[in-house]
Structures are given as C-alpha cells and as structure tokens.
Design a protein around this motif. Structure first.
Motif, PDB file in Angstrom:
ATOM      1  N   GLN A  25       0.821  -1.213   0.000  1.00  0.00           N
ATOM      2  CA  GLN A  25       0.000   0.000   0.000  1.00  0.00           C
ATOM      3  C   GLN A  25       0.858   1.268   0.000  1.00  0.00           C
ATOM      4  O   GLN A  25       0.517   2.228  -0.702  1.00  0.00           O
ATOM      5  CB  GLN A  25      -0.983  -0.019   1.164  1.00  0.00           C
ATOM      6  CG  GLN A  25      -2.122  -0.998   0.944  1.00  0.00           C
ATOM      7  CD  GLN A  25      -3.144  -0.973   2.068  1.00  0.00           C
ATOM      8  OE1 GLN A  25      -2.884  -0.473   3.152  1.00  0.00           O
ATOM      9  NE2 GLN A  25      -4.310  -1.538   1.807  1.00  0.00           N
ATOM     10  N   PRO A  26       1.971   1.305   0.742  1.00  0.00           N
ATOM     11  CA  PRO A  26       2.812   2.502   0.674  1.00  0.00           C
ATOM     12  C   PRO A  26       3.326   2.793  -0.753  1.00  0.00           C
ATOM     13  O   PRO A  26       3.468   3.951  -1.140  1.00  0.00           O
ATOM     14  CB  PRO A  26       3.970   2.198   1.632  1.00  0.00           C
ATOM     15  CG  PRO A  26       3.373   1.262   2.631  1.00  0.00           C
ATOM     16  CD  PRO A  26       2.409   0.411   1.839  1.00  0.00           C
ATOM     17  N   VAL A  27       3.565   1.745  -1.543  1.00  0.00           N
ATOM     18  CA  VAL A  27       3.985   1.961  -2.928  1.00  0.00           C
ATOM     19  C   VAL A  27       2.842   2.624  -3.697  1.00  0.00           C
ATOM     20  O   VAL A  27       3.060   3.564  -4.472  1.00  0.00           O
ATOM     21  CB  VAL A  27       4.424   0.641  -3.605  1.00  0.00           C
ATOM     22  CG1 VAL A  27       4.611   0.828  -5.102  1.00  0.00           C
ATOM     23  CG2 VAL A  27       5.708   0.118  -2.971  1.00  0.00           C
ATOM     24  N   LEU A  28       1.606   2.172  -3.481  1.00  0.00           N
ATOM     25  CA  LEU A  28       0.460   2.805  -4.129  1.00  0.00           C
ATOM     26  C   LEU A  28       0.365   4.271  -3.740  1.00  0.00           C
ATOM     27  O   LEU A  28       0.143   5.138  -4.593  1.00  0.00           O
ATOM     28  CB  LEU A  28      -0.843   2.092  -3.750  1.00  0.00           C
ATOM     29  CG  LEU A  28      -1.347   1.048  -4.730  1.00  0.00           C
ATOM     30  CD1 LEU A  28      -0.440  -0.155  -4.772  1.00  0.00           C
ATOM     31  CD2 LEU A  28      -2.753   0.646  -4.381  1.00  0.00           C
ATOM     32  N   TYR A  29       0.555   4.546  -2.440  1.00  0.00           N
ATOM     33  CA  TYR A  29       0.477   5.930  -1.971  1.00  0.00           C
ATOM     34  C   TYR A  29       1.648   6.781  -2.471  1.00  0.00           C
ATOM     35  O   TYR A  29       1.558   8.000  -2.484  1.00  0.00           O
ATOM     36  CB  TYR A  29       0.368   5.993  -0.450  1.00  0.00           C
ATOM     37  CG  TYR A  29      -1.016   5.660   0.046  1.00  0.00           C
ATOM     38  CD1 TYR A  29      -2.092   6.511  -0.231  1.00  0.00           C
ATOM     39  CD2 TYR A  29      -1.263   4.502   0.757  1.00  0.00           C
ATOM     40  CE1 TYR A  29      -3.372   6.204   0.201  1.00  0.00           C
ATOM     41  CE2 TYR A  29      -2.540   4.188   1.205  1.00  0.00           C
ATOM     42  CZ  TYR A  29      -3.585   5.046   0.918  1.00  0.00           C
ATOM     43  OH  TYR A  29      -4.854   4.741   1.348  1.00  0.00           O
ATOM     44  N   SER A  30       2.722   6.146  -2.904  1.00  0.00           N
ATOM     45  CA  SER A  30       3.817   6.935  -3.488  1.00  0.00           C
ATOM     46  C   SER A  30       3.457   7.395  -4.900  1.00  0.00           C
ATOM     47  O   SER A  30       4.073   8.300  -5.443  1.00  0.00           O
ATOM     48  CB  SER A  30       5.126   6.129  -3.498  1.00  0.00           C
ATOM     49  OG  SER A  30       5.097   5.123  -4.501  1.00  0.00           O
ATOM     50  N   HIS A  31       2.424   6.768  -5.490  1.00  0.00           N
ATOM     51  CA  HIS A  31       1.951   7.152  -6.822  1.00  0.00           C
ATOM     52  C   HIS A  31       0.682   8.006  -6.758  1.00  0.00           C
ATOM     53  O   HIS A  31       0.495   8.895  -7.582  1.00  0.00           O
ATOM     54  CB  HIS A  31       1.661   5.905  -7.664  1.00  0.00           C
ATOM     55  CG  HIS A  31       2.882   5.190  -8.116  1.00  0.00           C
ATOM     56  ND1 HIS A  31       3.524   5.489  -9.292  1.00  0.00           N
ATOM     57  CD2 HIS A  31       3.607   4.196  -7.531  1.00  0.00           C
ATOM     58  CE1 HIS A  31       4.575   4.701  -9.431  1.00  0.00           C
ATOM     59  NE2 HIS A  31       4.658   3.913  -8.376  1.00  0.00           N
ATOM     60  N   PHE A  32      -0.183   7.705  -5.810  1.00  0.00           N
ATOM     61  CA  PHE A  32      -1.490   8.359  -5.719  1.00  0.00           C
ATOM     62  C   PHE A  32      -1.790   8.705  -4.267  1.00  0.00           C
ATOM     63  O   PHE A  32      -1.504   7.916  -3.377  1.00  0.00           O
ATOM     64  CB  PHE A  32      -2.599   7.437  -6.245  1.00  0.00           C
ATOM     65  CG  PHE A  32      -2.430   7.060  -7.687  1.00  0.00           C
ATOM     66  CD1 PHE A  32      -2.784   7.938  -8.696  1.00  0.00           C
ATOM     67  CD2 PHE A  32      -1.904   5.825  -8.037  1.00  0.00           C
ATOM     68  CE1 PHE A  32      -2.615   7.598 -10.032  1.00  0.00           C
ATOM     69  CE2 PHE A  32      -1.739   5.471  -9.368  1.00  0.00           C
ATOM     70  CZ  PHE A  32      -2.096   6.355 -10.368  1.00  0.00           C
TER      71      PHE A  32
END
Length: 196
Positions: free
Chosen positions: A48-55
């Motif tokens: 999820q942190p990777v997703l939040y690094s994009h969006f």
C-alpha cells in the motif's frame, strides 16, 4: 539522467500504469466500491505505501483512470467521425453512447465520481479537450457558436447515457432520441460555394 535513473523512471511509469489498469479492471468487474488500496495492492503485488507513493488516495486513482478514459474516448470518437464522413455527427453520437454503455465503470470515473479534472478551463487536460474537439469538429467552421452547440450536444448525450444506464428511460427509444438531437443541432452542411 543516468541509465539507472532512466530505468527507475520507466519502472515507476510502469507501476503507475499497472495501478491504473488494475483499478479500471476491478471497477469494471466489481464496481468502484471494490476499488480499495488494499485490493489494488494485492492485485498489482505492491505494498500500500507503494500505491500511496503514486497516488494520494482513491480519488486520485479515479482521476487517473478518468484521464486515461478521456484519451480512449477521444480516439473512439475520432474513429467514428472519420468513418462516416457523410453523417459524422450521428456517428459520433452513437459512438459516445456506445462507449458509455460498454464501459460503465470507466464512464462513471470520467463523469460521475469526484475528480479534480477541470472542464472548460485553461487547466483542462489535453485528453478532455481532444474529446470535446471531436464534438466541435462536427459543426461548420463558420458557425461562431459551434463550441456552444458541442457543449449542448455533449450534455444531452450525457443525460441520455446516465438516464438509460439507470433504467429511467428505455433503451428502445435511443434511435429516436439520436434522430431528434442530430436533426435539431446538425449544422454540418458546408457553406454554399459561390459559382466560379
């Protein structure tokens, strides 16, 4: 930029697109309520942190899906318009309604769900403008109100799409509605040429 930096950028762009595609696919199969960061993280196999690094969150993901959808819509409308040079406005209207029917979750992202995409503004992203320009191009170049005609046409088509999708108006009347719209708004005949 170094080769390593370029590779990182490509990897980041790939992840970004992977998230958008996964969100769109999940929404089309299960609806937008099923699109959560947890579900997306599972689908794309990133944390999820990777997703939040994009969006920044779901609204940003919906906005990215919508923007990609406008790119698809512009291409779809252009193809329809160019494939029917004798009746481009009718072809474009049919293509628009077909797009809304065939891709309901994408259409929701583009027009129903909250996004920060701006219409009719200096900040309008190019894919939105390209889709709108397809409508504008169906009206005569010497028509000073062609953008107004395009706005009214798009608004009417949007209403038909949403009301049809919700079952509030029957699909059986679609052709009559299109005939009415096209007959009332068509101003596509080229101006008369003066004899030479």
């Amino acid at each position: 930029m170094s080769a390593t930096g370029e590779r990182r950028e490509r990897d980041r762009a790939h992840r970004h697109q992977l998230i958008i595609t996964a969100a769109r696919d999940l929404a089309e199969t299960e609806g937008w309520d099923a699109v959560t960061t947890r579900r997306l993280a599972e689908r794309v196999e990133y944390s999820q942190p990777v997703l939040y690094s994009h969006f920044d969150g779901k609204d940003a993901i919906v906005g990215a899906v919508a923007l990609a959808g406008f790119d698809d819509l512009a291409t779809h409308l252009r193809h329809a318009r160019q494939s029917a040079p004798d009746r481009p406005l009718r072809a474009l209207c049919r293509a628009y309604l077909g797009f809304a029917t065939e891709r309901p979750a994408l259409y929701q992202a583009m027009f129903i769900l909250p996004t920060d995409l701006k219409f009719a503004s200096t900040e309008t992203p190019p894919p939105l403008r390209a889709a709108f320009d397809e409508f504008v191009s169906c009206f005569r170049p010497d028509n000073e109100r062609r953008e107004l005609f395009a706005e009214v046409l798009w608004s009417a088509l949007h209403g038909i799409a949403v009301l049809s999708d919700s079952g509030r108006i029957p699909l059986s009347g679609q052709e009559q509605r299109l005939d009415f719209l096209v007959d009332r708004l068509a101003d596509t005949t080229p101006p008369m040429q003066a004899p030479t």
